[in-house]
Write an enzyme that holds these catalytic residues in place. Structure first.
Site, mmCIF file in Angstrom:
data_model
loop_
_atom_site.group_PDB
_atom_site.id
_atom_site.type_symbol
_atom_site.label_atom_id
_atom_site.label_comp_id
_atom_site.label_asym_id
_atom_site.label_seq_id
_atom_site.Cartn_x
_atom_site.Cartn_y
_atom_site.Cartn_z
ATOM 1 N N VAL A 82 27.721 48.304 -16.259
ATOM 2 C CA VAL A 82 27.742 47.444 -15.083
ATOM 3 C C VAL A 82 26.436 47.599 -14.315
ATOM 4 C CG1 VAL A 82 28.919 46.915 -12.920
ATOM 5 C CG2 VAL A 82 30.246 47.617 -14.931
ATOM 6 N N LYS A 83 25.745 46.489 -14.146
ATOM 7 C CA LYS A 83 24.468 46.509 -13.429
ATOM 8 C C LYS A 83 24.709 46.141 -11.965
ATOM 9 C CE LYS A 83 20.959 44.443 -15.472
ATOM 10 N NZ LYS A 83 19.961 43.395 -15.820
ATOM 11 N N VAL A 84 24.239 47.014 -11.065
ATOM 12 C CA VAL A 84 24.420 46.792 -9.628
ATOM 13 C C VAL A 84 23.067 46.935 -8.919
ATOM 14 C CG1 VAL A 84 26.800 47.633 -9.650
ATOM 15 C CG2 VAL A 84 24.944 49.214 -9.152
#
Length: 218
Positions: A82-84
């Site tokens: 998950v890219k945040v």
């Protein structure tokens, strides 16, 4: 050093995998929109194609939204990361995801202080954007060196994922500094293979062999 492709183009991914040089993929809504495809189904398709990590980015900017979207992304496949964004809310989400054993790639990193915060939050990867720093007169590679040095001082598990790569020397310099990963456009991956002396050498070998009039079996 691992090579990730920064793309949503399946042909590029398949070609890179065929060359044996692609360890993972990073993508985002902008790249997927350029391909004219839907977001979550495309991330899932890439994750099925690529055995290594595939970073898919959240769109929400609030904590509840990030957590919801991140869990949906992580549920697509075991290899989805998950890219945040590197914001206070983003790093709060990273801490929650880390407690749930969901790996995160913290993106839009532009300083060593930010990278330190990402590591403390429990990020699996931090993505410093070297090309964008170069664009504004700062040194992207200096930042990579600083982050690698800082991470080496502590038992962080966060890997340095060099992003916004513009040319082969970004990759070479990042490798020399000890970065863990470079995520690169397909055209840069192609450029890594190229050198005029290699091309000239192949042409010379073939010409010399043709002049003998022999076959490979001879």
């Amino acid at each position: 050093m691992q090579f990730f492709l920064d793309t949503a183009n399946l042909r590029e991914i398949e070609t890179g995998l065929g060359w044996g040089m692609v360890d993972g993929v990073t993508t985002n809504p902008t790249l997927i929109a350029k391909e004219g495809k839907s977001y979550l189904p495309t991330v899932a398709e890439i994750a099925r194609l690529v055995p290594g990590p595939v970073s898919g980015e959240v769109l929400a900017t609030d904590l509840a939204g990030m957590l919801d979207e991140g869990r949906r992304l992580a549920g697509l496949a075991p290899n989805v990361v998950v890219k945040v964004p590197l914001t206070p809310v983003g790093l709060s989400a990273v801490r929650s995801f880390a407690a749930e054993k969901i790996r995160c790639n913290v993106t839009l990193c532009f300083s060593a202080a930010q990278a330190l915060l990402a590591a403390k939050a429990g990020a699996a990867y931090v993505s410093p954007f070297v090309g964008r720093l170069d664009d504004v007169g700062e040194s992207g590679m200096r930042l990579i060196g600083e982050i690698v040095e800082i991470y080496g001082n502590y038992p962080f598990d966060t890997q340095v994922l060099v992003a916004s790569v513009r040319h082969p020397m970004h990759v070479v310099e990042a490798a020399a500094l000890g970065a863990d990963v470079a995520t690169i456009p397909f055209k840069v991956l192609e450029q890594l293979y190229r050198h005029p002396l290699t091309d000239a050498g192949v042409e010379r070998f073939l010409a010399d062999w043709a002049a003998t009039g022999r076959r490979f079996e001879d």
